[in-house]
Design an enzyme around this catalytic site. Structure first.
Site: not given
Ligand code: EPZ
Length: 417
Positions: A22-23, A91, A121-124, A326
């Site tokens: 999926k991911n 999301r 968030p999506v700030d990054q 995380i």
């Molecule tokens: C991806 O989500 C996966 N989803 C998630 O899987 C997975 O848990 C996650 O990566 C971590 O491995 C998909 O790939 C569709 P991140 P993503 O950005 O990209 C913070 C599942 O169950 N962050 O790596 O949203 C965030 O809050 C799903 O299949 C910011 O602060 O995760 C988190 O604490 C759930 N600002 C950390 O980074 C941002 O702009 C990691 O998030 C982006 C992220």
């Protein structure tokens, strides 16, 4: 809404084929927006999130055809609005930002709300794309982005974000000049996206490491590409073998991408090995021991396997600490496991799990994708009947999970609530 009824206490034995990831499929589907020719994808899993993404792509103007297990797409006359009613259900829709800006110079994507596991968030994403020359403002709950031309530069993330790395990979692939992404996510799904982009003519080096170099291209052509297998689905089935003290053979299992999970399951007492024919054999014929877990970015223990291994630890000897580093709220499965007789105490991002002799079936409620997987696993081992409601969460990420588990000895039925 559907629910699953599980009659527990049955040992699993047999062969399960692991579906496409999926991911990995989600970002690759969005990356097809960049291609000025048709892209044909194989091993795309049949999931709610995939159909949501395909609906969104069609809304953006992509032509999509599905035939003999492949998904072919062509994105010519794109427009750039991703509506709230689709984005709020998934999301990952924010992954269309980078490709739309790179291809059309504009994007209007609904701000994804929070979700059960955290603010997310999506700030990054926005900060990284602004570094390439995009500008954004929020209007009526939508992220409105525009850019004349994206220009490569150095982008350093505050934390290794999977989605942020993916958005920047896609945008940088068609920016002018070189982009260097620092503190990039190393997840295998990021690597699969990079490999797809390279197959479309992108120039990317270092994917899978913390620093990625991208030389932008004027345009990208289409390609034929097969999605990698789903390591989290595979890990979930490994736990299913362990929690029922059974033995499973997994076909198409991404063994190498599961090293941290396999190491922990082996430490608990499970036997996991690769056969000559490439299948992975997972066996558990005795008591297991609790082990401490701390979720980390790849190649550490994946947060997406935390709920599942916690279910296994509920029925293992001793006690252990599970630390979720995380996401800020990824223990929604705990309250439901407690209803089944588990012994778990949560304090902030840490859960203390003490093994118990048995779990009892009970009515429980799914709250998010991996929490629902955890409840299915607990139901497989519990004495009596477990009734899991709101399993639309489960259908987002597992392809007909009850069919796959029933084929190896489980007794699961799906009913409408
Ligand atoms: C991806 O989500 C996966 N989803 C998630 O899987 C997975 O848990 C996650 O990566 C971590 O491995 C998909 O790939 C569709 P991140 P993503 O950005 O990209 C913070 C599942 O169950 N962050 O790596 O949203 C965030 O809050 C799903 O299949 C910011 O602060 O995760 C988190 O604490 C759930 N600002 C950390 O980074 C941002 O702009 C990691 O998030 C982006 C992220």
């Amino acid at each position: 809404m559907d629910k699953l009824i599980i009659e527990g206490g049955r040992r699993l034995s047999g062969t399960i084929r692991v579906s496409g990831s999926k991911n990995a499929a989600l970002p690759i589907l969005f990356a097809a927006i960049l291609c000025d020719g048709p892209a044909s994808l194989g091993n795309v899993p049949d999931l709610r999130d995939i159909s949501t993404t395909l609906n969104l792509l069609e809304t953006l103007g992509c032509q999509i055809q599905k035939a003999d297990g492949r998904c072919s797409m062509e994105c010519r006359n794109l427009h750039s609005e991703a509506p709230y009613e689709l984005v709020r259900t998934m999301r990952a829709s924010v992954l269309c930002l980078g490709p739309l800006l790179a291809r059309t110079g504009r994007a209007r994507v609904a701000l994804p709300g929070g979700c059960a596991i955290g603010a997310r968030p999506v700030d990054q994403h926005l900060k990284g794309l602004e570094r390439l020359g995009a500008s954004f403002h929020i209007d009526e709950g939508y992220i409105v982005g525009k850019c004349k031309k994206l220009t490569g530069t150095r982008v350093a993330f505050d934390m290794p974000t999977v989605g942020g790395t993916e958005n920047l990979l896609m945008a940088a692939s068609m920016a002018s000049g070189e982009t260097v992404i620092e503190n990039a996510a190393r997840e295998p799904e990021v690597v699969d996206l990079a490999n797809f982009l390279i197959a479309c003519g992108a120039n990317i080096e270092g994917h899978g490491e913390s620093v990625i170099h991208i030389q932008g291209r004027e345009s990208l052509h289409g390609c034929a590409y097969d999605i990698m297998p789903d390591r989290i689905e595979a890990g979930t089935f490994m736990v299913a073998a362990g929690i029922t003290r059974g033995e499973l053979l997994l076909e198409n299992c991404p063994h190498d991408e599961l090293k941290a999970v396999i190491a922990k399951l082996a430490e608990m007492g499970m036997e996991i090995g690769r056969l000559e024919d490439g299948r992975t054999r997972v066996k558990c014929d005795g008591r297991l021991d609790c082990v401490d877990i701390k979720t980390q970015p790849y190649p550490g223990f994946p947060t997406d396997m935390q709920a599942q291994i916690m279910a296994l630890m509920c029925l293992s000897r001793g006690a252990a600490v599970v630390e979720e580093s995380i996401f800020e709220n990824r223990f929604m499965h705990v309250q439901e496991l407690l209803r089944m007789g588990a012994n778990i105490r949560v304090s902030g991002r840490t859960a203390m799990v003490k093994g118990v002799r048995r779990l009892s079936g009970a009515p429980v409620m799914a709250s998010d994708l991996r929490a629902s997987a955890s409840l299915v696993l607990a139901g497989l081992a519990a004495h009596g009947i477990t009734d899991i409601s709101r399993i639309y969460h489960l259908d987002r990420g597992y392809e007909s999970i009850e069919k796959k588990l029933n084929a190896v000895g489980a007794a699961i039925s799906r009913q409408s609530e």
